[in-house]
Design a protein around this motif. Sequence first.
Motif, PDB file in Angstrom:
ATOM      1  N   LYS A  54       0.781  -1.214   0.115  1.00 46.45           N
ATOM      2  CA  LYS A  54       0.080   0.039   0.003  1.00 46.45           C
ATOM      3  C   LYS A  54       0.579   1.153  -0.025  1.00 46.45           C
ATOM      4  N   PRO A  55       1.807   1.334   0.948  1.00 48.27           N
ATOM      5  CA  PRO A  55       2.633   2.603   1.005  1.00 48.27           C
ATOM      6  C   PRO A  55       3.321   2.733  -0.621  1.00 48.27           C
ATOM      7  N   LEU A  56       3.799   1.789  -1.135  1.00 49.53           N
ATOM      8  CA  LEU A  56       4.379   2.097  -2.667  1.00 49.53           C
ATOM      9  C   LEU A  56       3.296   2.284  -3.575  1.00 49.53           C
ATOM     10  N   ALA A  57       2.248   1.766  -3.573  1.00 50.04           N
ATOM     11  CA  ALA A  57       0.847   2.282  -4.434  1.00 50.04           C
ATOM     12  C   ALA A  57       0.772   3.739  -4.131  1.00 50.04           C
ATOM     13  N   LYS A  58       0.684   4.253  -2.962  1.00 51.80           N
ATOM     14  CA  LYS A  58       0.220   5.476  -2.806  1.00 51.80           C
ATOM     15  C   LYS A  58       1.634   6.548  -3.340  1.00 51.80           C
ATOM     16  N   ALA A  59       2.605   6.014  -3.048  1.00 51.00           N
ATOM     17  CA  ALA A  59       3.836   6.899  -3.412  1.00 51.00           C
ATOM     18  C   ALA A  59       4.089   7.110  -4.893  1.00 51.00           C
ATOM     19  N   LEU A  60       3.648   5.990  -5.687  1.00 52.40           N
ATOM     20  CA  LEU A  60       3.721   5.987  -6.867  1.00 52.40           C
ATOM     21  C   LEU A  60       2.429   7.023  -7.656  1.00 52.40           C
ATOM     22  N   ILE A  61       1.430   6.986  -6.980  1.00 49.58           N
ATOM     23  CA  ILE A  61       0.232   7.856  -7.566  1.00 49.58           C
ATOM     24  C   ILE A  61       0.805   9.118  -7.156  1.00 49.58           C
ATOM     25  N   ARG A  62       1.239   9.452  -6.024  1.00 46.12           N
ATOM     26  CA  ARG A  62       1.788  10.884  -5.617  1.00 46.12           C
ATOM     27  C   ARG A  62       2.753  11.218  -6.511  1.00 46.12           C
ATOM     28  N   THR A  63       3.698  10.473  -6.967  1.00 46.44           N
ATOM     29  CA  THR A  63       4.853  10.757  -7.895  1.00 46.44           C
ATOM     30  C   THR A  63       4.370  11.281  -9.375  1.00 46.44           C
ATOM     31  N   PHE A  64       3.415  10.346  -9.968  1.00 48.74           N
ATOM     32  CA  PHE A  64       3.229  10.292 -11.146  1.00 48.74           C
ATOM     33  C   PHE A  64       1.933  11.044 -11.590  1.00 48.74           C
ATOM     34  N   GLY A  65       1.100  11.523 -10.410  1.00 47.82           N
ATOM     35  CA  GLY A  65      -0.175  12.363 -10.736  1.00 47.82           C
ATOM     36  C   GLY A  65      -1.405  11.363 -10.595  1.00 47.82           C
ATOM     37  N   ASP A  66      -1.414  10.373 -11.314  1.00 47.95           N
ATOM     38  CA  ASP A  66      -2.776   9.507 -11.279  1.00 47.95           C
ATOM     39  C   ASP A  66      -2.312   8.098 -12.069  1.00 47.95           C
ATOM     40  N   LEU A  67      -3.315   7.390 -11.817  1.00 49.90           N
ATOM     41  CA  LEU A  67      -2.975   5.744 -12.032  1.00 49.90           C
ATOM     42  C   LEU A  67      -2.634   5.609 -13.427  1.00 49.90           C
ATOM     43  N   TRP A  68      -2.979   6.370 -14.260  1.00 48.06           N
ATOM     44  CA  TRP A  68      -2.802   6.267 -15.807  1.00 48.06           C
ATOM     45  C   TRP A  68      -1.362   6.749 -15.998  1.00 48.06           C
ATOM     46  N   GLY A  69      -0.821   7.786 -15.051  1.00 50.15           N
ATOM     47  CA  GLY A  69       0.503   8.363 -14.961  1.00 50.15           C
ATOM     48  C   GLY A  69       1.432   7.338 -14.686  1.00 50.15           C
ATOM     49  N   VAL A  70       1.072   6.423 -13.773  1.00 46.66           N
ATOM     50  CA  VAL A  70       1.951   5.338 -13.194  1.00 46.66           C
ATOM     51  C   VAL A  70       2.167   4.370 -14.267  1.00 46.66           C
ATOM     52  N   VAL A  71       1.099   3.683 -14.477  1.00 45.88           N
ATOM     53  CA  VAL A  71       1.272   2.581 -15.539  1.00 45.88           C
ATOM     54  C   VAL A  71       1.682   2.922 -17.001  1.00 45.88           C
ATOM     55  N   ASN A  72       2.082   4.197 -17.183  1.00 45.45           N
ATOM     56  CA  ASN A  72       2.702   4.772 -18.308  1.00 45.45           C
ATOM     57  C   ASN A  72       4.182   5.534 -18.096  1.00 45.45           C
ATOM     58  N   ALA A  73       4.602   5.493 -16.713  1.00 48.67           N
ATOM     59  CA  ALA A  73       5.713   6.146 -16.453  1.00 48.67           C
ATOM     60  C   ALA A  73       6.904   5.610 -17.146  1.00 48.67           C
ATOM     61  N   PRO A  74       7.897   6.171 -17.204  1.00 44.22           N
ATOM     62  CA  PRO A  74       9.458   5.812 -17.724  1.00 44.22           C
ATOM     63  C   PRO A  74       9.797   4.635 -16.883  1.00 44.22           C
ATOM     64  N   PRO A  75      10.229   3.345 -17.537  1.00 41.82           N
ATOM     65  CA  PRO A  75      11.139   2.439 -16.879  1.00 41.82           C
ATOM     66  C   PRO A  75      11.970   2.777 -15.557  1.00 41.82           C
ATOM     67  N   GLU A  76      12.954   3.931 -16.262  1.00 44.95           N
ATOM     68  CA  GLU A  76      13.722   4.087 -15.158  1.00 44.95           C
ATOM     69  C   GLU A  76      13.359   4.951 -14.218  1.00 44.95           C
ATOM     70  N   ARG A  77      12.259   5.720 -14.215  1.00 42.91           N
ATOM     71  CA  ARG A  77      11.725   6.413 -12.949  1.00 42.91           C
ATOM     72  C   ARG A  77      11.044   5.408 -11.935  1.00 42.91           C
ATOM     73  N   LEU A  78      10.462   4.548 -12.575  1.00 44.49           N
ATOM     74  CA  LEU A  78       9.730   3.468 -11.680  1.00 44.49           C
ATOM     75  C   LEU A  78      10.625   2.635 -10.859  1.00 44.49           C
ATOM     76  N   ARG A  79      11.668   2.142 -11.588  1.00 41.34           N
ATOM     77  CA  ARG A  79      12.796   1.419 -10.957  1.00 41.34           C
ATOM     78  C   ARG A  79      13.379   2.291  -9.829  1.00 41.34           C
ATOM     79  N   GLY A  80      13.420   3.605  -9.691  1.00 43.08           N
ATOM     80  CA  GLY A  80      13.876   4.461  -8.700  1.00 43.08           C
ATOM     81  C   GLY A  80      13.193   4.563  -7.515  1.00 43.08           C
ATOM     82  N   LEU A  81      11.850   4.443  -7.402  1.00 46.17           N
ATOM     83  CA  LEU A  81      10.966   4.536  -6.415  1.00 46.17           C
ATOM     84  C   LEU A  81      10.868   3.632  -5.478  1.00 46.17           C
ATOM     85  N   LYS A  82      10.889   4.066  -4.047  1.00 45.02           N
ATOM     86  CA  LYS A  82      10.813   3.115  -3.109  1.00 45.02           C
ATOM     87  C   LYS A  82      10.073   3.583  -2.125  1.00 45.02           C
TER      88      LYS A  82
END
Length: 249
Positions: free
Chosen positions: A63-91
């Motif tokens: 859950k914390p990772l899911a919330k952090a991803l949406i905060r970082t990329f704005g919304d759910l669609w932004g997360v699932v289309n985010a650049p791979p290199e940015r996704l790898r760096g989030l924790k």
Amino acid sequence: MPAELPVDPPAEPPVGETEDEPHYIGHRDRLRRRFLNRGSDALEDYELLEMVLFAVSAQRDVKPLAKALIRTFGDLWGVVNAPPERLRGLKAEGVSLGTDNAVATVRIVGAAALRAMQKRVIDRPVLASWQALLDYCAAAMAHEPTEQFRLLFLDRKNILIADEVQQRGTVDHTPVYPREVVKRALELAASSVILVHNHPSGDPTPSRADIEMTKEIVRAANAVGLTIHDHLIIGKGGRHTSFKAQRLL
């Protein structure tokens, strides 16, 4: 001798949790049941993303990772289309998308949704499915970090026969070559073309360069009897500009 620090008693486990079964295991089951019984509207965006992330970590709370991803990329669609290199760096709280498998798990959701949206408009009359076309273009381009120039080729019945990205550029410019637009249209035996590009800034207002570039393409197209049906600029938040509607075409 220094006084010994008091030792706190062991914390009581949350209700429903034992040492062998953390509370989030039950949480996963509850999410699945709610989704299956009541559909996606019964879940928040981060909860839908949690369900995707179940495959990333079988043991940790995601859950914390899911919330952090949406905060970082704005919304759910932004997360699932985010650049791979940015996704790898989030924790978040010890859970990350550090592996290619985890990143692919997230991005495949966006790819599948986009493919489904494309199928709703390809080989169909554009004018009869205009909103579906706008939705598809927004989904495909609104979150792109750089400008992308897309060509939608139509036949004599205004049926979309091909959808191609011709050029990719920088954050505020895409090189476009009118001869290449015309050449590709002739190769596909297209009768008309819809030009589409995005503004990564989110503002779909046409620039002077956008207007001049469109005029050059129209002149080249007219020389071979090809119609430029419209030029769409895709912004963010569902915003777009139609050159035809603005009488710029």
